[in-house]
Design a protein around this motif. Structure first.
Motif, PDB file in Angstrom:
ATOM      1  N   GLN A  75       0.867   4.144  -2.771  1.00 20.01           N
ATOM      2  CA  GLN A  75       0.572   5.517  -2.365  1.00 20.01           C
ATOM      3  C   GLN A  75       1.678   6.465  -2.820  1.00 20.01           C
ATOM      4  O   GLN A  75       1.406   7.587  -3.265  1.00 20.01           O
TER       5      GLN A  75
ATOM      6  N   LEU B 295      -4.751   0.200  -5.361  1.00 23.25           N
ATOM      7  CA  LEU B 295      -4.535   0.802  -4.048  1.00 23.25           C
ATOM      8  C   LEU B 295      -5.828   0.802  -3.238  1.00 23.25           C
ATOM      9  O   LEU B 295      -5.833   0.442  -2.055  1.00 23.25           O
TER      10      LEU B 295
ATOM     11  N   ILE C 196       0.835  -1.203   0.000  1.00 21.19           N
ATOM     12  CA  ILE C 196       0.000   0.000   0.000  1.00 21.19           C
ATOM     13  C   ILE C 196       0.869   1.252   0.000  1.00 21.19           C
ATOM     14  O   ILE C 196       0.610   2.212  -0.745  1.00 21.19           O
TER      15      ILE C 196
END
Length: 240
Positions: free
Chosen positions: A203, A224, A199
């Motif tokens: 990001q 995501l 993640i």
């Protein structure tokens, strides 16, 4: 005048000068059995959940199995060498798949045996595990490793089949979505540290593209969002 004589429940005896009437009180089991006999499995399931502690003859797990079988249009098999349940040839709507999958956390709870059974049943329905995946417990309860292996193997086979059979732009998009969900499932079933690392990586990539045209949602953004949902469910997951 009528005289009520105490009797062993659920029997009541009413005595008058000329008559004796014995009646049997209707209990929760009767109500559920009647609902099932009328094909009202949803009502039977609701009654069983509301009055679970009052059940005497019936077993909650049996009512759960009958409810999910009805929703997924699964019927008893005449072949005793096979699973007791088989999926009929009729079409199964996405709405029914979602209804059954969404109900599993409540109906199956911490019952590992029921989870194993219904993961296998979903696996026999093409595409069904892509729906169930979002509700499959990873932390509470923790299922046997073979269950997660079955899910991953099935998703891999179906994603591969969809990719090889894609003959239109729509098919290709569906295949790409299946592959994405398969890969996210592999990560989602792993350690939380790995999930968080993936993640964070996505990001970082999204922040680097903040100045780009955001009209079209990127595949990375979709991945995501999916992984963040998986992480949120992992952290909140409880069979209590």
């Amino acid at each position: 005048s009528l005289e009520h004589i105490n009797a062993v429940p659920p029997t009541i005896t009413v005595v008058s000068a000329s008559d004796i009437v014995m009646v049997r009180v209707r209990d929760v089991d009767d109500a559920i059995e009647y609902a099932l006999s009328c094909g009202k499995v949803g009502l039977a399931m609701l009654q069983a959940l509301r009055h679970n502690r009052e059940l005497r003859r019936l077993d909650l797990d049996d009512v759960v199995n009958r409810y999910l079988s009805a929703v997924l249009r699964i019927q008893p098999s005449l072949d005793t060498t096979k699973s007791a349940l088989v999926t009929p040839s009729g079409d199964l709507s996405i709405r029914r798949l979602k209804l059954a999958a969404e109900a599993t956390p409540t109906l199956l709870g911490g019952n590992v045996a029921l989870w194993k059974k219904w993961v296998s049943e979903f696996a026999r329905i093409p595409g069904a595990l892509f729906v169930l995946r979002d509700y499959l417990p990873v932390r509470d309860p923790r299922l046997p490793g073979k269950v997660y292996q079955e899910v991953i193997s099935t998703l891999f086979r179906e994603a591969s089949r969809m990719t090889s059979e894609a003959h239109s732009a729509e098919d290709e998009r569906a295949a790409e979505e299946a592959v994405r969900r398969f890969l996210n499932t592999v990560v989602g079933f792993g350690p939380l540290q790995t999930l968080r690392a993936r993640i964070n990586f996505l990001q970082y990539g999204e922040k680097s593209n903040e100045d780009d045209d955001q009209k079209n949602r990127s595949p990375a953004a979709a991945q995501l969002e999916d992984l963040e949902d998986l992480l949120d469910r992992r952290l909140k997951q409880s069979a209590a």
